[in-house]
Motif scaffolding. Sequence first.
Motif, PDB file in Angstrom:
ATOM      1  N   ARG A   1       0.746 -62.908 -48.964  1.00 34.77           N
ATOM      2  CA  ARG A   1       0.932 -62.410 -50.521  1.00 34.77           C
ATOM      3  C   ARG A   1       2.124 -61.697 -50.846  1.00 34.77           C
ATOM      4  NH1 ARG A   1      -3.892 -63.214 -52.792  1.00 34.77           N
ATOM      5  NH2 ARG A   1      -2.704 -63.220 -54.740  1.00 34.77           N
ATOM      6  N   VAL A   2       2.989 -61.457 -49.661  1.00 37.82           N
ATOM      7  CA  VAL A   2       4.250 -60.633 -49.851  1.00 37.82           C
ATOM      8  C   VAL A   2       5.406 -61.707 -50.416  1.00 37.82           C
ATOM      9  CG1 VAL A   2       6.248 -59.488 -48.914  1.00 37.82           C
ATOM     10  CG2 VAL A   2       3.731 -59.125 -48.095  1.00 37.82           C
ATOM     11  N   VAL A   3       5.827 -61.237 -51.546  1.00 40.96           N
ATOM     12  CA  VAL A   3       7.057 -62.345 -52.188  1.00 40.96           C
ATOM     13  C   VAL A   3       8.442 -61.686 -52.017  1.00 40.96           C
ATOM     14  CG1 VAL A   3       5.447 -63.289 -53.916  1.00 40.96           C
ATOM     15  CG2 VAL A   3       6.715 -61.428 -54.306  1.00 40.96           C
ATOM     16  N   ARG A   4       8.320 -60.535 -51.548  1.00 38.91           N
ATOM     17  CA  ARG A   4       9.815 -59.964 -51.387  1.00 38.91           C
ATOM     18  C   ARG A   4       9.771 -58.755 -50.512  1.00 38.91           C
ATOM     19  NH1 ARG A   4      14.417 -61.394 -53.238  1.00 38.91           N
ATOM     20  NH2 ARG A   4      16.293 -60.116 -53.241  1.00 38.91           N
ATOM     21  N   PHE A   5      10.770 -58.587 -49.525  1.00 40.79           N
ATOM     22  CA  PHE A   5      10.860 -57.426 -48.761  1.00 40.79           C
ATOM     23  C   PHE A   5      12.392 -56.936 -48.949  1.00 40.79           C
ATOM     24  CE2 PHE A   5      12.617 -56.092 -44.486  1.00 40.79           C
ATOM     25  CZ  PHE A   5      11.974 -55.004 -44.498  1.00 40.79           C
ATOM     26  N   GLU A   6      12.335 -55.722 -49.258  1.00 44.53           N
ATOM     27  CA  GLU A   6      13.265 -54.766 -49.517  1.00 44.53           C
ATOM     28  C   GLU A   6      13.563 -53.736 -48.600  1.00 44.53           C
ATOM     29  OE1 GLU A   6      13.618 -55.765 -54.320  1.00 44.53           O
ATOM     30  OE2 GLU A   6      13.314 -53.801 -53.460  1.00 44.53           O
ATOM     31  N   ARG A   7      14.859 -53.684 -48.104  1.00 40.11           N
ATOM     32  CA  ARG A   7      15.086 -52.592 -47.087  1.00 40.11           C
ATOM     33  C   ARG A   7      16.182 -51.613 -47.799  1.00 40.11           C
ATOM     34  NH1 ARG A   7      19.249 -51.439 -43.396  1.00 40.11           N
ATOM     35  NH2 ARG A   7      18.559 -50.053 -41.721  1.00 40.11           N
ATOM     36  N   ASN A   8      15.717 -50.391 -47.524  1.00 42.76           N
ATOM     37  CA  ASN A   8      16.422 -49.005 -48.042  1.00 42.76           C
ATOM     38  C   ASN A   8      16.889 -48.226 -46.722  1.00 42.76           C
ATOM     39  OD1 ASN A   8      18.135 -47.466 -49.471  1.00 42.76           O
ATOM     40  ND2 ASN A   8      16.364 -46.357 -50.645  1.00 42.76           N
ATOM     41  N   LYS A   9      17.983 -48.324 -46.315  1.00 46.93           N
ATOM     42  CA  LYS A   9      18.210 -47.567 -45.228  1.00 46.93           C
ATOM     43  C   LYS A   9      17.432 -47.864 -44.027  1.00 46.93           C
ATOM     44  CE  LYS A   9      20.686 -43.938 -47.710  1.00 46.93           C
ATOM     45  NZ  LYS A   9      20.783 -42.410 -48.160  1.00 46.93           N
TER      46      LYS A   9
ATOM     47  N   LEU B   1       6.743 -56.543 -51.810  1.00 50.00           N
ATOM     48  CA  LEU B   1       6.360 -56.452 -53.091  1.00 50.00           C
ATOM     49  C   LEU B   1       5.617 -57.767 -52.968  1.00 50.00           C
ATOM     50  CD1 LEU B   1       9.343 -55.028 -52.971  1.00 50.00           C
ATOM     51  CD2 LEU B   1       9.661 -55.884 -55.459  1.00 50.00           C
ATOM     52  N   PHE B   2       4.700 -57.551 -54.224  1.00 49.27           N
ATOM     53  CA  PHE B   2       3.573 -58.750 -53.999  1.00 49.27           C
ATOM     54  C   PHE B   2       3.512 -59.469 -55.282  1.00 49.27           C
ATOM     55  CE2 PHE B   2       2.231 -55.111 -51.582  1.00 49.27           C
ATOM     56  CZ  PHE B   2       2.071 -55.513 -50.304  1.00 49.27           C
ATOM     57  N   ASP B   3       2.670 -60.618 -55.248  1.00 45.62           N
ATOM     58  CA  ASP B   3       2.800 -61.544 -56.190  1.00 45.62           C
ATOM     59  C   ASP B   3       1.783 -61.296 -57.315  1.00 45.62           C
ATOM     60  OD1 ASP B   3       0.463 -61.869 -54.756  1.00 45.62           O
ATOM     61  OD2 ASP B   3       0.790 -64.151 -54.597  1.00 45.62           O
ATOM     62  N   GLY B   4       1.187 -59.884 -57.129  1.00 44.35           N
ATOM     63  CA  GLY B   4       0.489 -59.445 -58.195  1.00 44.35           C
ATOM     64  C   GLY B   4       1.226 -58.603 -59.233  1.00 44.35           C
ATOM     65  N   SER B   5       1.389 -58.674 -60.653  1.00 45.15           N
ATOM     66  CA  SER B   5       2.189 -58.167 -61.664  1.00 45.15           C
ATOM     67  C   SER B   5       2.212 -56.612 -61.859  1.00 45.15           C
ATOM     68  CB  SER B   5       2.046 -58.832 -62.968  1.00 45.15           C
ATOM     69  OG  SER B   5       0.740 -58.692 -63.522  1.00 45.15           O
TER      70      SER B   5
ATOM     71  N   GLY C   1       9.312 -68.214 -44.197  1.00 41.54           N
ATOM     72  CA  GLY C   1      10.313 -68.452 -45.362  1.00 41.54           C
ATOM     73  C   GLY C   1      10.526 -67.535 -46.476  1.00 41.54           C
ATOM     74  N   GLY C   2       9.933 -66.163 -46.178  1.00 45.33           N
ATOM     75  CA  GLY C   2      10.015 -64.934 -47.221  1.00 45.33           C
ATOM     76  C   GLY C   2      11.289 -64.869 -47.576  1.00 45.33           C
ATOM     77  N   ALA C   3      11.319 -64.116 -48.784  1.00 43.73           N
ATOM     78  CA  ALA C   3      12.725 -63.790 -49.590  1.00 43.73           C
ATOM     79  C   ALA C   3      12.894 -62.272 -49.154  1.00 43.73           C
ATOM     80  CB  ALA C   3      12.557 -63.617 -51.007  1.00 43.73           C
ATOM     81  N   PHE C   4      14.095 -61.907 -48.581  1.00 40.52           N
ATOM     82  CA  PHE C   4      14.686 -60.544 -48.397  1.00 40.52           C
ATOM     83  C   PHE C   4      15.674 -59.923 -49.044  1.00 40.52           C
ATOM     84  CE2 PHE C   4      12.786 -62.978 -44.773  1.00 40.52           C
ATOM     85  CZ  PHE C   4      11.620 -62.086 -44.329  1.00 40.52           C
TER      86      PHE C   4
ATOM     87  N   SER D   1       9.827 -48.217 -37.738  1.00 37.62           N
ATOM     88  CA  SER D   1       9.226 -48.887 -36.523  1.00 37.62           C
ATOM     89  C   SER D   1       8.544 -50.298 -36.948  1.00 37.62           C
ATOM     90  CB  SER D   1       8.259 -47.941 -36.163  1.00 37.62           C
ATOM     91  OG  SER D   1       7.083 -47.753 -36.692  1.00 37.62           O
ATOM     92  N   LYS D   2       8.249 -50.635 -38.375  1.00 37.21           N
ATOM     93  CA  LYS D   2       7.728 -51.778 -38.451  1.00 37.21           C
ATOM     94  C   LYS D   2       8.756 -52.615 -39.294  1.00 37.21           C
ATOM     95  CE  LYS D   2       3.530 -50.196 -36.967  1.00 37.21           C
ATOM     96  NZ  LYS D   2       2.844 -50.817 -35.966  1.00 37.21           N
ATOM     97  N   LEU D   3       9.849 -52.449 -39.337  1.00 40.32           N
ATOM     98  CA  LEU D   3      10.819 -53.255 -40.048  1.00 40.32           C
ATOM     99  C   LEU D   3      11.047 -54.721 -39.557  1.00 40.32           C
ATOM    100  CD1 LEU D   3      13.542 -50.715 -40.888  1.00 40.32           C
ATOM    101  CD2 LEU D   3      12.122 -51.930 -42.680  1.00 40.32           C
ATOM    102  N   ARG D   4      11.072 -54.675 -38.184  1.00 36.36           N
ATOM    103  CA  ARG D   4      11.224 -55.836 -37.391  1.00 36.36           C
ATOM    104  C   ARG D   4      10.179 -56.662 -37.410  1.00 36.36           C
ATOM    105  NH1 ARG D   4      14.607 -57.942 -33.715  1.00 36.36           N
ATOM    106  NH2 ARG D   4      16.216 -56.886 -35.033  1.00 36.36           N
ATOM    107  N   VAL D   5       8.802 -56.092 -37.329  1.00 33.69           N
ATOM    108  CA  VAL D   5       7.667 -56.765 -37.391  1.00 33.69           C
ATOM    109  C   VAL D   5       7.499 -57.746 -38.898  1.00 33.69           C
ATOM    110  CG1 VAL D   5       5.170 -56.519 -37.143  1.00 33.69           C
ATOM    111  CG2 VAL D   5       6.515 -55.312 -35.632  1.00 33.69           C
ATOM    112  N   ILE D   6       7.469 -56.942 -39.796  1.00 31.51           N
ATOM    113  CA  ILE D   6       7.474 -57.449 -41.101  1.00 31.51           C
ATOM    114  C   ILE D   6       8.340 -58.540 -41.464  1.00 31.51           C
ATOM    115  CG2 ILE D   6       8.569 -55.633 -42.281  1.00 31.51           C
ATOM    116  CD1 ILE D   6       5.272 -57.377 -43.524  1.00 31.51           C
ATOM    117  N   GLN D   7       9.530 -58.052 -41.079  1.00 31.89           N
ATOM    118  CA  GLN D   7      10.452 -59.192 -41.477  1.00 31.89           C
ATOM    119  C   GLN D   7      10.374 -60.589 -40.381  1.00 31.89           C
ATOM    120  OE1 GLN D   7      14.581 -58.422 -39.921  1.00 31.89           O
ATOM    121  NE2 GLN D   7      15.176 -60.650 -40.261  1.00 31.89           N
ATOM    122  N   ASP D   8      10.052 -60.471 -39.352  1.00 35.52           N
ATOM    123  CA  ASP D   8       9.845 -61.668 -38.510  1.00 35.52           C
ATOM    124  C   ASP D   8       8.555 -62.486 -39.046  1.00 35.52           C
ATOM    125  OD1 ASP D   8      11.976 -60.989 -36.736  1.00 35.52           O
ATOM    126  OD2 ASP D   8      10.572 -60.102 -35.030  1.00 35.52           O
ATOM    127  N   ALA D   9       7.561 -61.738 -39.420  1.00 40.16           N
ATOM    128  CA  ALA D   9       6.346 -62.612 -39.934  1.00 40.16           C
ATOM    129  C   ALA D   9       6.818 -63.001 -41.103  1.00 40.16           C
ATOM    130  CB  ALA D   9       5.426 -61.389 -40.522  1.00 40.16           C
TER     131      ALA D   9
END
Length: 389
Positions: free
Chosen positions: A343-351, A357-361, A384-387, A371-379
Motif C-alpha cells: 500500500r506504499v506509493v512513495r518512499f522519501e528519505r531525509n538524511k 506515504l500511502f494511497d489513503g488520502s 517498482g515503487g516510487a522513491f 536501520s530499516k532504510l535498505r529493507v523498505i527500499q529493496d521491498a
Amino acid sequence: MQIKFNLVILSGMEFLTVSHSYLSIAMSCVVALVASFTGLSLTRNLSPKPVFEKKASVALGSVALGGGIWAMHFVAMLGLKLPVLFFYDAAITLVSALSAILIVGAALILLHFAKRTPTIILVAGAIVGCGVLVMHYIGMAGLELCRAVYSPLAVALSSVAAIGLCMMAFWIAYGRRTRRNIMLGTICFAVAVVSVHFLAIAGTNFMVDRAITEFGPAISHEALAIGVIFFSFVIFGACLWVSVTYLISPEAAPQDTPAVAPPQAGPAPQAAADLQIPCDSEGRKVFVRARDVLFVRADGHYTQVYTETERLFSVWPITEACKRLTQAGFIQTHRSYVVNPLRVVRFERNKDKGRCLFDGSGQPPAPVSRSKLRVIQDALDARGGAFRA
C-alpha cells in the motif's frame, strides 16, 4: 579487415580516402557496453545511503559513463586510416573527455538529488545525449594536419539518435530501478553512443589542412592508444567490481551464516489476504483484513490500525502485531510501526531517516528508521515503487 571509403572531389575540395578497422569498431562497441553497464550500476540503490556516499557514487558513475563515451570515440578513431600523417591536440582531447564527464554528471545529479519525475528522467536523458554530441565534435576538432568536413544530414541524424536513444535509455534504466531495466538501459545507452559516432563519421569527409592551431601539445596515435587502453582497463576493472552485486543477491544470506532450522510443525504462515486483525470500532469488535491495512502503530501496550479511511484500536501489542504481520508480508520500518509495502506509493528519505506515504488520502506517513532504510527500499524497488532520495 577494413571498411574503405573512396576519395571524393566536391566543389573543388579533394577529400581523403578513409578506411576503418573492423577490430577497432568491435572494440569500441565493447567499451561502450561495459562503460554503460558500469555507470548505470554504480548509481543503483542510492536512496538509503548517506549524502557523501551518494555524491561519491554519482561522481564515479559520471566518470564511468562520460569517460566511456570518450573512450569509445577514440578507440574507434584509433582504427581510422587516412593516407596522410595526422595527430591529435592533447588539450582539445582532454577538454572533450572532461566535457562528457561534466555533462553526464549534471544529468546524474538531477536524477539523484531532485524529485525524480518522468519529466526529470527525460530531461536527464536529453542532457546526456547532448553530452555525447559535444564530446564527439570537440574530439573531432582536436585533429591536426587534417580537417573534418561535416554533412548537415549526418549532423542532424546523429543529433536525433543521441538525444532520442539516450532519453529512451534513461527512461528504461530509471523508470524502474530493477536489474532487468538497468541491463536493458545499458544496451540502449551503448547503442546510442555507438550510433552517434558512426552516423556522424559516415557523413564526415577529411581533407588535408597544414595549418596547426597549437592550442595544446600534439599527441600521436601511439600515445593516444596508451591513454585509451589504460582508461579502458580501468572501466573494465570497475565493471568486474560492480558485477559482484549482480552475482550475489542482496537478499541472500552470507555463506558463514548458520543454516536456518527447519520449520516446526504447525500452521503455515497466513497470506495477507487471509489474516484478520481484531479491532474495536465504536464499542464493536470487528476484524480487519490485513490487505486493507496501511500500517500498524504502537499505542502503549496496544496498537492503532490504520486503513484508508479509519484508525482502529487493537488489543494486539506491537510485538504480536509484528510477529503476525511480518509473516503476511508486512515490514517493520520502526520499533513502533509495521507497514504494508503493497500500500506504499512513495518512499522519501531525509538524511538518515525516511517515511512511507500511502494511497489513503487522509492518513499520515509512517516513519522509517535508519536501520530499516535498505529493507523498505529493496521491498519497494522489487515491485517498482516510487522513491525520493
